[in-house]
Each structure stands twice: as C-alpha cells, then as structure tokens.
Design an enzyme around this catalytic site. Structure first.
Site, short mmCIF file in Angstrom:
data_model
loop_
_atom_site.label_atom_id
_atom_site.label_comp_id
_atom_site.label_asym_id
_atom_site.label_seq_id
_atom_site.Cartn_x
_atom_site.Cartn_y
_atom_site.Cartn_z
N HIS A 1 0.84 -1.22 0.00
CA HIS A 1 0.00 0.00 0.00
C HIS A 1 0.87 1.26 0.00
O HIS A 1 0.41 2.33 0.42
CB HIS A 1 -0.94 0.02 1.22
N SER B 1 13.85 19.99 -16.32
CA SER B 1 12.73 20.90 -16.28
C SER B 1 13.13 22.23 -16.89
O SER B 1 14.24 22.71 -16.67
CB SER B 1 12.27 21.12 -14.83
#
Length: 477
Positions: free
Chosen positions: A152, A282
């Site tokens: 999870h 970026s």
C-alpha cells in the site's frame, strides 16, 4: 522531413527503423510479389500451363516495384491489389495473364499481414529477451542490498533491491511465454477464394480434390510457414489479431508496472533511471531530474493496452464470411501497437541497463523504519532476558505509538530504541538494541530467492535465446 503535414510520433520519436521497415510499404508490396510467385509456382507444379519463363520473369521483378504505375492505376480503379497486379504485369508482360490466378485480394493482403505480424513478433521477442537480460544483471548485482519493501506504499518488511527487480523480470518472463506460444501458432491464410471454399481452384483444376488439398501446404512451405489455417471465410479469423494485440498489451502492462515503481523510487531518491550529462529535467527548475523515460514508458503502454480493444471489437463484429469494416481499423491498430511496443522495449532496455542505485539513501530510509519492524525480535530477546511476553507486547505497542507520534507530529527521528532502552521491563541496553538493527537480518530469503530465480528460470531462457542477446537500445528523444 515535411513540416506541413501530420507526422506520426511513433515513427518520428519512438519506434526503431527496424520495426518501421517491417510495417513499411516496401515490405508489404515485396511480400505481395513473393506470394504471387509462390502461387504461380504452386499452380505450375500442380499441372497448370504456367511456364518457367513466366516464373523467371516474375522473380526478376520481385524487388523493383514500379510504385508510380501502381499509384496512377489505383486512382483509376480504386483498388490497391488490382493496381499492383496491373503494375506487376506491366513489368512482366509474359506472365501478366497468370498473376493472381484463382486468388482474391485477401490472398496477398491477409497472408502478408500474417507474415508481417510474425516478423514483428520476432523483433519484439529479441528486444524483450534483452530487457530481461539487463534486469537479470541488475537483480544479480543488487540481490543482497536490503531495502524497504512496501505494501500500500507503506513501509513493510524489508526486501532487497535485486529481489524487487525479479518481480519485474517475472512479469516479462510470463509475457515471453505467451509470445512464444502465439508465435508458434501463427499460420497463413493460404489461398481459399472469395468465401473460403476454394471454388475457383475447383474450376482451375477440373475438380481434382487431391491437387487442391496440396495448394495451401505448398504455399505455406514456400513462404516459410508450417501450415495454413484449415478453414476460413474470405479472411483469416480476426481473432488472430486479437491474440497478437493481447501479447503486446501484456508486455505494455509489465513495462508500465516497472516504470511506475522506478518513478516512485526516483521520488524517494533510492533508484534513478539514467540521466545524461547534458539532459534537462525541467525548463523552469534546473535542479530537477525527472524520470522522463519511465514516464514515457507508462504513457506509451497505456496507449497499447487500450489499443488492444480494437482487434477484439473488430473480431467480434465480422459478419459471416467477411466484411470490410476491419480494414481501416487494422491499418492503424496493428502497426501502431507494434511500433509503440518497440519504442517501449527500447526505453525499458535503456532504463534497465542504466539504473543508478543509492545505497546510502536506501539505508537511511531503512534505519528510520527498522525499529518498528524489529520489535518482534526485540521482544523475543527481552523474553530470553526474563521478561513476560504478554506484558512486553503491550509495552512495545504503547512505545511504538509514542515513537510514531514523535516522527509524525514533531518531525523528529524515530526514537523507539531509546524508549525501549529506558524501559526497565525490557532489560536491554541501547547498545544491545542497536546491534539488532542490521537490515540484512530482516530481508528473509530475498537473496536466496533471487539467486534461485535467476539460475533456474531466467538463465535457461537466456541460454535458449543467446543468439538474440547483445542488443543496445537506441532512443531518439
């Protein structure tokens, strides 16, 4: 490159030249001519009045396709197969009367589709095996490197970096099993006529059933296949396309799973995909190292998984012996699925071959969580030192909650070991507790499982496919 018309990103950015050639017009139309030669040879061998001179003429022009003639003819007749029959006949005046004799358009169209998909599957197999080889080398290198495992996406019992890679590797090995099975079952349509009954050949061979039975096996052998599908309508069953597309979708799903894990690991700064010296992460934030290749794998994989619906729906909606609503869809869905998977596997190979691991970061994350995971061992040591198991279990629970609050509410380091050392119920010093914090104690059989999997499952695959190894990924962007 023309800049004023649409260019497919699959050919411009993602797919290799090798895969692009397999789906090129040149491959398609050269295969048509090979099929016409195979048909003419078969008919001659079975007794039709076709001469060696006609066969030789067809072979002489098998490669030099007069595209200009075919294109001009198609504008007149609006039929691609008959346009190429005409163009071939222009080059082969002696043989033009026997080109495509007894056949329908699907003889060249469908058989060529099967041949092209078969060649494309072989290329996919080669690249898939090389991706597996790169992951196997990575798994072996890091088979003993402890790391936090997650369920999870919450910290769970530790595993090793190499063991995690075997999970990706196993999924690809399942894909390879499926691919090899489908590849082994690929058959040609053969030459069965307008509705699959071979009625035209019944006429050509004066009802000689024995000769007609030999046509398909002879064509298959000449084209490098073991056999043809025993029955068909005008086309081979479109379920074949579905089976092929499902193989590609399975590979895409496996690649997507691996790329997701790598993206998450890169966020944790534990493992990174390769980042070139001059690469920009970026346009705004110069410091960023985005997992761009893994993201591209995920992006293309989603396309392939969804694209697999196209052949399934096409297969389901064919009417009786044939309809033509498959044609335009097939021209898009099958080549694009292959081109996309080709790009995906090149990216997977590039990423798997250059993964960077940061053991110090992994160790830091591990040690921040390990005290919680070590509580059962700590409790057993305390019992050996004379403690009560039930009382110690309750104290461990209370102290774990307190340490968790310190981490989450106050942003401080995990102080569970200090809390346990200060509790007289445990009768353990901090030094004794810290000795139990060796991550290797908590990874179970991860290293041994990795070794066994690589030796018993992956190595035989590599040995069986050693002639396919050695591929280096070339990515365009």
């Amino acid at each position: 490159m023309s800049t004023d018309v649409y260019q497919s990103p699959l050919s411009e950015r993602y797919a290799s030249k090798e895969m692009q050639y397999i789906f090129s017009p040149d491959m398609k139309f050269r295969t048509w001519r090979k099929l016409w030669i195979a048909l003419a040879e078969t008919e001659k061998e079975l007794g039709l009045p076709i001469t060696e001179e006609q066969i030789a003429e067809l072979k002489a022009h098998a490669e030099d396709i007069n595209y200009d003639v075919a294109k001009a003819r198609e504008k007149e007749v609006r039929h691609d197969v008959m346009s190429h029959v005409y163009a071939y006949g222009v080059q082969c005046p002696k043989a033009k009367g026997i080109i495509h004799l007894g056949a329908t358009s699907c003889y060249v169209g469908d058989n060529t589709d099967i041949i092209i998909m078969t060649e494309a599957l072989k290329l996919v197999k080669k690249k898939l095996v090389n991706v597996m080889a790169a992951l196997a080398a990575f798994a072996d290198k890091y088979k003993a490197q402890p790391t936090l495992a997650f369920t999870h996406f919450q910290p769970a019992q530790p595993t090793t970096v190499g063991k995690r890679a075997t999970l990706w590797l196993q999924e690809f090995s399942l894909d390879l099993e499926d691919l090899e099975y489908v590849l082994s079952t690929m058959k040609l349509l053969g030459s069965k006529g307008t509705t699959g009954t071979q009625a035209s050949f019944l006429e050509l061979f004066d009802g000689d059933q024995e000769k007609i039975d030999k046509i398909d096996p002879m064509i298959a052998k000449k084209m490098g296949f073991k056999e043809c599908y025993p029955v068909s309508g005008q086309t081979y069953s479109r379920k074949v396309d579905t089976r092929v597309a499902n193989i590609l979708a399975g590979i895409a799903a496996s690649a997507h799973k691996m790329s997701n894990d790598i993206r998450l690991l890169q966020h944790l700064k534990e493992v990174e995909e390769p980042f070139e010296k001059s690469q920009i992460g970026s346009s705004a934030m110069a410091y960023k190292r985005n997992p761009m290749r893994s993201e591209r794998i995920a992006s293309l994989s989603r396309y392939v998984m969804i694209d697999a619906l196209n052949p399934a729906i096409t297969s389901a909606t064919q009417w009786f012996e044939r309809t033509l609503d498959d044609s335009a869809n097939k021209r898009l869905s099958i080549p694009e699925a292959f081109l996309a998977v080709d790009g995906i596997l090149d990216l997977c190979l590039n990423v798997a071959d250059g993964l960077v691991v940061y053991p110090k970061v992994i160790e830091k994350h591990m040690l921040s969580e390990l005290p919680f995971m070590a509580t059962e061992n700590i409790m057993m040591d305390a019992v050996k030192a004379g403690g009560d198991r039930q009382e110690l279990h309750e104290r461990i629970r209370e102290l774990s909650m307190e340490a968790g609050k310190t981490v989450k509410m106050e942003g401080k380091e995990n102080n569970l070991l200090e809390l346990i050392a200060a509790d007289p119920a445990f009768n353990l010093s901090l030094e004794e507790l810290q000795k139990s914090m060796d991550p290797a104690r908590y990874v179970g059989r991860a290293k041994e499982q990795t070794e066994s999997f690589l030796k018993n499952i992956i190595q035989p695959i590599m040995d069986e496919n050693k002639e396919l190894l050695g591929v280096k990924a070339v990515i365009n962007v």
